[in-house]
Scaffold this active site. Structure first.
Site, PDB file in Angstrom:
ATOM      1  N   TYR A  52      -1.622  -0.693  10.438  1.00  0.00           N
ATOM      2  CA  TYR A  52      -1.784  -1.102   9.036  1.00  0.00           C
ATOM      3  C   TYR A  52      -0.607  -0.636   8.165  1.00  0.00           C
ATOM      4  O   TYR A  52       0.002  -1.469   7.459  1.00  0.00           O
ATOM      5  CB  TYR A  52      -3.129  -0.583   8.497  1.00  0.00           C
ATOM      6  N   SER A  72       0.875  -1.187   0.000  1.00  0.00           N
ATOM      7  CA  SER A  72       0.000   0.000   0.000  1.00  0.00           C
ATOM      8  C   SER A  72       0.901   1.223   0.000  1.00  0.00           C
ATOM      9  O   SER A  72       2.020   1.184   0.546  1.00  0.00           O
ATOM     10  CB  SER A  72      -0.861  -0.005   1.269  1.00  0.00           C
TER      11      SER A  72
HETATM   12  N1  LIG Z   1      -8.655  -0.854  -1.364  1.00  0.00           N
HETATM   13  C1  LIG Z   1      -7.638  -0.048  -1.053  1.00  0.00           C
HETATM   14  O1  LIG Z   1      -7.790   1.205  -0.961  1.00  0.00           O
HETATM   15  C2  LIG Z   1      -6.283  -0.636  -0.829  1.00  0.00           C
HETATM   16  C3  LIG Z   1      -5.186   0.243  -0.879  1.00  0.00           C
HETATM   17  C4  LIG Z   1      -3.918  -0.274  -0.642  1.00  0.00           C
HETATM   18  C5  LIG Z   1      -3.739  -1.612  -0.405  1.00  0.00           C
HETATM   19  N2  LIG Z   1      -4.819  -2.441  -0.370  1.00  0.00           N
HETATM   20  C6  LIG Z   1      -4.566  -3.857  -0.081  1.00  0.00           C
HETATM   21  O2  LIG Z   1      -5.130  -4.662  -1.086  1.00  0.00           O
HETATM   22  C7  LIG Z   1      -5.446  -5.944  -0.560  1.00  0.00           C
HETATM   23  C8  LIG Z   1      -6.872  -6.314  -0.970  1.00  0.00           C
HETATM   24  O3  LIG Z   1      -7.744  -5.373  -0.397  1.00  0.00           O
HETATM   25  P1  LIG Z   1      -9.147  -4.982  -1.032  1.00  0.00           P
HETATM   26  O4  LIG Z   1      -9.209  -3.513  -1.066  1.00  0.00           O
HETATM   27  O5  LIG Z   1      -9.409  -5.757  -2.261  1.00  0.00           O
HETATM   28  O6  LIG Z   1     -10.092  -5.440   0.181  1.00  0.00           O
HETATM   29  P2  LIG Z   1     -11.430  -6.306   0.201  1.00  0.00           P
HETATM   30  O7  LIG Z   1     -12.309  -5.932  -0.933  1.00  0.00           O
HETATM   31  O8  LIG Z   1     -11.917  -6.170   1.604  1.00  0.00           O
HETATM   32  O9  LIG Z   1     -10.900  -7.777  -0.038  1.00  0.00           O
HETATM   33  C9  LIG Z   1     -10.089  -8.417   0.908  1.00  0.00           C
HETATM   34  C10 LIG Z   1      -9.965  -9.869   0.522  1.00  0.00           C
HETATM   35  O10 LIG Z   1      -9.180 -10.532   1.530  1.00  0.00           O
HETATM   36  C11 LIG Z   1      -9.919 -11.656   1.995  1.00  0.00           C
HETATM   37  N3  LIG Z   1      -9.608 -11.893   3.403  1.00  0.00           N
HETATM   38  C12 LIG Z   1      -9.832 -11.070   4.443  1.00  0.00           C
HETATM   39  N4  LIG Z   1      -9.470 -11.663   5.587  1.00  0.00           N
HETATM   40  C13 LIG Z   1      -9.014 -12.899   5.247  1.00  0.00           C
HETATM   41  C14 LIG Z   1      -8.516 -13.997   5.992  1.00  0.00           C
HETATM   42  N5  LIG Z   1      -8.407 -13.950   7.329  1.00  0.00           N
HETATM   43  N6  LIG Z   1      -8.128 -15.110   5.322  1.00  0.00           N
HETATM   44  C15 LIG Z   1      -8.247 -15.180   3.982  1.00  0.00           C
HETATM   45  N7  LIG Z   1      -8.709 -14.173   3.224  1.00  0.00           N
HETATM   46  C16 LIG Z   1      -9.099 -13.045   3.867  1.00  0.00           C
HETATM   47  C17 LIG Z   1     -11.389 -11.293   1.782  1.00  0.00           C
HETATM   48  O11 LIG Z   1     -12.179 -12.445   1.605  1.00  0.00           O
HETATM   49  P3  LIG Z   1     -13.029 -13.190   2.724  1.00  0.00           P
HETATM   50  O12 LIG Z   1     -13.730 -12.120   3.519  1.00  0.00           O
HETATM   51  O13 LIG Z   1     -13.939 -14.050   1.907  1.00  0.00           O
HETATM   52  O14 LIG Z   1     -12.027 -13.961   3.511  1.00  0.00           O
HETATM   53  C18 LIG Z   1     -11.306 -10.556   0.452  1.00  0.00           C
HETATM   54  O15 LIG Z   1     -11.302 -11.473  -0.608  1.00  0.00           O
HETATM   55  C19 LIG Z   1      -5.223  -5.855   0.950  1.00  0.00           C
HETATM   56  O16 LIG Z   1      -3.982  -6.428   1.269  1.00  0.00           O
HETATM   57  C20 LIG Z   1      -5.211  -4.363   1.207  1.00  0.00           C
HETATM   58  O17 LIG Z   1      -4.452  -4.024   2.337  1.00  0.00           O
HETATM   59  C21 LIG Z   1      -6.089  -1.987  -0.581  1.00  0.00           C
END
Ligand SMILES: NC(=O)c1ccc[n+]([C@@H]2O[C@H](COP(=O)([O-])OP(=O)(O)OC[C@H]3O[C@@H](n4cnc5c(N)ncnc54)[C@H](OP(=O)(O)O)[C@@H]3O)[C@@H](O)[C@H]2O)c1
Length: 259
Positions: A152, A139
């Site tokens: 985080y 991130s």
């Molecule tokens: N969106 C942003 O603004 C942003 C910015 C920078 C970085 N990121 C990073 O991008 C990555 C994906 O985030 P996203 O934005 O796509 O979030 P998201 O839409 O909330 O998706 C998160 C994914 O992780 C899975 N997950 C959560 N807890 C888990 C666990 N304990 N075991 C296995 N799977 C788990 C969730 O599936 P289940 O609930 O089905 O387990 C979901 O598929 C993360 O690492 C986040 O830190 C996001």
């Protein structure tokens, strides 16, 4: 990228689900991992129908040791898996002053421990093979530790440092390592009311973010910051860090500390 299997964590939603679709579009077979089996299976059905690739789903909570060990074992032993997208992660711990210790432990287990152990599980096979890819989702908060919450960004700084070290060790053996640093990306990680308060010019759509990250992968980048207009600033940052090296370990303390 070769036409072999990618394992994508956090594939049930958001960034991971888009990676799954894009990798399938490139002809890769997939293993999709997350906790929600129904969402994974629905995505898998769509991807099989659209792209004709093989898609397996595994419901696993990567913050739980037994589930993590199952996925590690698969990465270690399945020679068809030549790519890992280490994407699952959570945020949102709030102020450290009111932090729930169990939530912090869960976040570190998922964002740091699982990422580390899954990469370590696949790395020996890829190094032996002399090819393959590890894509780690970090991130931009890794670069601004005091601008968000306390824990985080620190987990994401770990993933950035880990990725750079992995690339240094595995790159010469033919393995590609990429750290992806998204800015604010519209996914379910954000509460709708929180994202509504952010200027729209700072929020990227998830498809654009993943397409840019894969373009960075194709360019051979170790660090991809999808929205950063010019890479020169980041290159200067790395060069400034490198320039500190000669002074980072010396036999005498610095003069300002009485040396
Ligand atoms: N969106 C942003 O603004 C942003 C910015 C920078 C970085 N990121 C990073 O991008 C990555 C994906 O985030 P996203 O934005 O796509 O979030 P998201 O839409 O909330 O998706 C998160 C994914 O992780 C899975 N997950 C959560 N807890 C888990 C666990 N304990 N075991 C296995 N799977 C788990 C969730 O599936 P289940 O609930 O089905 O387990 C979901 O598929 C993360 O690492 C986040 O830190 C996001």
């Amino acid at each position: 990228m070769s036409n072999e299997t990618f394992l994508v964590t956090g594939a049930s939603d958001g960034i991971g689900a888009v990676y799954a679709e894009r990798l399938a579009r490139r002809g890769h077979d997939l293993i999709l991992v997350a906790r929600r089996a129904d969402k994974l299976e629905a995505l898998a059905r769509d991807i099989r129908a659209a792209h004709g690739v093989s898609v397996e789903t595994i419901a696993a909570d990567l913050a739980q040791p037994a589930d993590l060990a199952r996925i590690e074992a698969r990465l270690r032993s399945d020679a068809a898996i030549t790519g890992l997208v280490n994407n699952a992660g959570i945020a949102g711990e709030g102020s450290i002053l009111g932090a729930d210790p169990a939530y912090l432990s869960g976040m570190i287990a998922l964002n740091v421990l699982a990422v580390t152990r899954l990469a370590a599980a696949i790395a020996p096979r890829l190094a032996e093979r002399g090819s393959g890819a590890i894509i780690n989702m970090t991130s931009v908060t890794a670069l601004m530790p005091a601008a968000f919450t306390a824990v985080y960004p620190a987990t994401k700084a770990f993933v950035l440092a880990f990725s750079e070290a992995l690339q240094a060790e595995l790159g010469p053996k033919g393995v590609r390592v990429q750290a992806v640093l998204p800015g604010i990306t519209r996914t379910a990680i954000w509460k709708e009311e929180a994202i509504a308060r952010i200027p729209p010019g700072m929020v990227m759509m998830v498809d654009d973010m993943v397409d840019a990250a894969l373009a960075g992968f194709d360019l051979g980048e170790t660090v991809t910051i999808p929205s950063l207009p010019e890479t020169a600033g980041f290159d200067a940052f790395i060069a400034a860090r490198e320039a500190l090296r000669p002074g980072l370990s010396l036999s005498t303390p610095a003069a300002r500390y009485g040396g």
